[in-house]
Design an enzyme around this catalytic site. Structure first.
Site: not given
Ligand code: IMP
Length: 439
Positions: A11-12, A15, A39-40, A148, A229, A308-310, A424
């Site tokens: 992820g990150d 994209k 988080g895009h 379900r 992701q 997303t989380t910083g 860039g």
């Molecule tokens: P969850 O998707 O919030 O359940 O997190 C599960 C795992 O996926 C964790 O390690 C998160 O940090 C990772 N994760 C979820 N979404 C992203 C993303 O958009 N980018 C990078 N890692 C992610």
């Protein structure tokens, strides 16, 4: 031709930027898995926008942006994003519901999913097993879907059914909250009232997205599938259990949107020129402990903090073993190489071309997470390149020769071409070598 954009690492990878660029050629842009854990980050005309749920294509006027059945959908977050896009005049003269469609079948993230996600992570933090989730309720919502007892978007529009479904959904959760987490219980009435309100507000956006996309296919309207992701966070093919709860690989575009395998599509994997990961879990080429200064330099130059989380992202060298795996499980047709400029000015670059485990050399990801945790990366060390004038770089030949050698090495190892390269964050800081829509 249609295009599926996939994260080829954890992820990150960038994209959002690639989707934004490819959106110019598409008419429909589809999010088909994950939720607002994504988080895009997009930079257009110097303005930064971070989107978590609405497809990144929304910044192109005239496109239809779709949230399909495979997404877990948080209505509160959705309306916050609609409002903020509205404030920045992203919809132009169109109404938001003319350009955004939400699948009736998407599962809804409810407040108790977020609560359970948080409580589980807090509980796990006391021992082992913390995943490091984004705490957005993603995992618990997908659990309910598989068990379900999930609530789908269409249920929010059916007051007579919603109450019974919610009642069933919270029954077990309240036992868990009371006895295991010793936390406040979920009350049905406020949840029901809020669900009805959100359903009413959501009504103009809701549609049979599968049928809409079939219609688009019949009319040969180009569709762009926007993965969230990355491959190594896939629930089936990632570093389980340190994964997200959906199929992030290209196959997820089919199950997550209701289209069949006869769709003509090119699959483009996005990879950074190095690797990052947030959250817990194995990461063979991580250099946080062994090459601390390099890790910090990559993090600060590459602004490697979660959108997303910083959270600071863990950093490491490019892992070609893992990337080759991504080529295979997604059936990649090309790579978009991101952030090579972050490595400008390094004397040398390391690239992982194999793993060592005990006395053996591996060229594929071991299936056991415990083995993956123990592998030692085997590196090739190659010369770095000096900083170059990115604004004057229009073609591959304009890049420093050492960077071109690095790119060729990646292509030779993976057996697929680099089709796009980002130099860039801005839209115009991109070299496009071939157009997947045009093939
Ligand atoms: P969850 O998707 O919030 O359940 O997190 C599960 C795992 O996926 C964790 O390690 C998160 O940090 C990772 N994760 C979820 N979404 C992203 C993303 O958009 N980018 C990078 N890692 C992610």
């Amino acid at each position: 031709m249609n295009v599926i954009v996939i994260g080829a690492q954890w992820g990150d990878e960038g994209k959002g930027k690639v989707v934004d660029i490819y959106s110019a050629k598409a008419e429909y842009i589809v999010r088909y898995q994950g939720g607002n854990n994504a988080g895009h980050t997009l930079v257009v005309n110097g303005k930064k926008t971070i989107l978590h749920l609405i497809p990144s294509g929304i910044l192109h006027p005239g496109k239809v942006c779709i949230i399909a059945n495979g997404v877990v959908f948080d209505p509160t977050v959705f309306f916050e994003e609609v409002e903020s896009l509205h404030q920045s005049k992203a919809f132009g003269t169109a109404l938001p519901n003319e350009v955004i469609r939400v699948s009736e079948r998407a599962h809804v993230i409810l407040p108790y999913h977020r609560t359970l996600d948080r409580l589980r992570e807090e509980y796990a933090a006391k021992g082992a097993g913390k995943i490091g989730t984004t705490v957005r309720g993603i995992g618990p919502a997908y659990e309910d879907k598989a068990a379900r007892r999930g609530i789908q978007v269409i249920d929010l529009l059916r007051p007579e059914l919603l109450r019974t479904k919610l009642e069933r959904a919270i029954e077990e959760k309240n036992i868990l909250l009371k006895h295991h987490f010793k936390a406040p219980l979920i009350e049905l009435n406020p949840l029901y009232e809020e669900g009805l309100k959100l359903g009413e507000k959501l009504k103009p956006f809701v549609s049979n997205v599968r049928a809409l996309l079939q219609e688009a296919l019949r009319g040969q309207r180009p569709i762009l599938f926007e993965g969230a992701q990355g491959t190594l966070l896939d629930v089936d093919h990632g570093t389980y259990p340190y994964v997200t709860s959906s199929n992030t690989v290209a196959g997820g575009a089919m199950t997550g949107s209701g289209l069949g395998l006869n769709i003509k599509a090119k699959v483009i994997g996005i990879s950074k020129a190095y690797t990052t990961r947030v959250g817990t879990g194995p990461f063979p080429t991580e250099i946080e402990k062994t090459e601390k200064e390099t890790a910090e330099r990559i993090r600060s130059v590459g602004a490697e903090f979660g959108a997303t989380t910083g959270r600071p992202r863990r950093t490491g060298w490019l892992d070609l073993v893992a990337l080759k795996y991504a080529v295979e499980v997604n059936g990649l047709d090309g790579i978009a190489l991101m952030k090579a400029d972050v490595l400008n000015g390094f004397d040398f670059i390391k690239v992982c071309t194999a793993y060592r485990l005990g006395g053996t050399t591996l060229y594929d990801l071991p299936s056991s997470i415990e083995d993956l945790e123990r592998v030692e990366p085997a590196y090739e060390v190659i010369p770095g390149w000096l900083s170059y004038d990115q604004s004057q770089t229009k073609h591959r030949e304009d890049l420093p020769s050492e960077l071109r050698d690095y790119m060729r090495m990646i292509e030779d190892y993976l057996g697929v071409p680099i089709v796009l390269m980002s130099t860039g964050p801005g839209r115009d800081e991109t070299l496009i070598f071939s157009d997947p829509f045009g093939q």
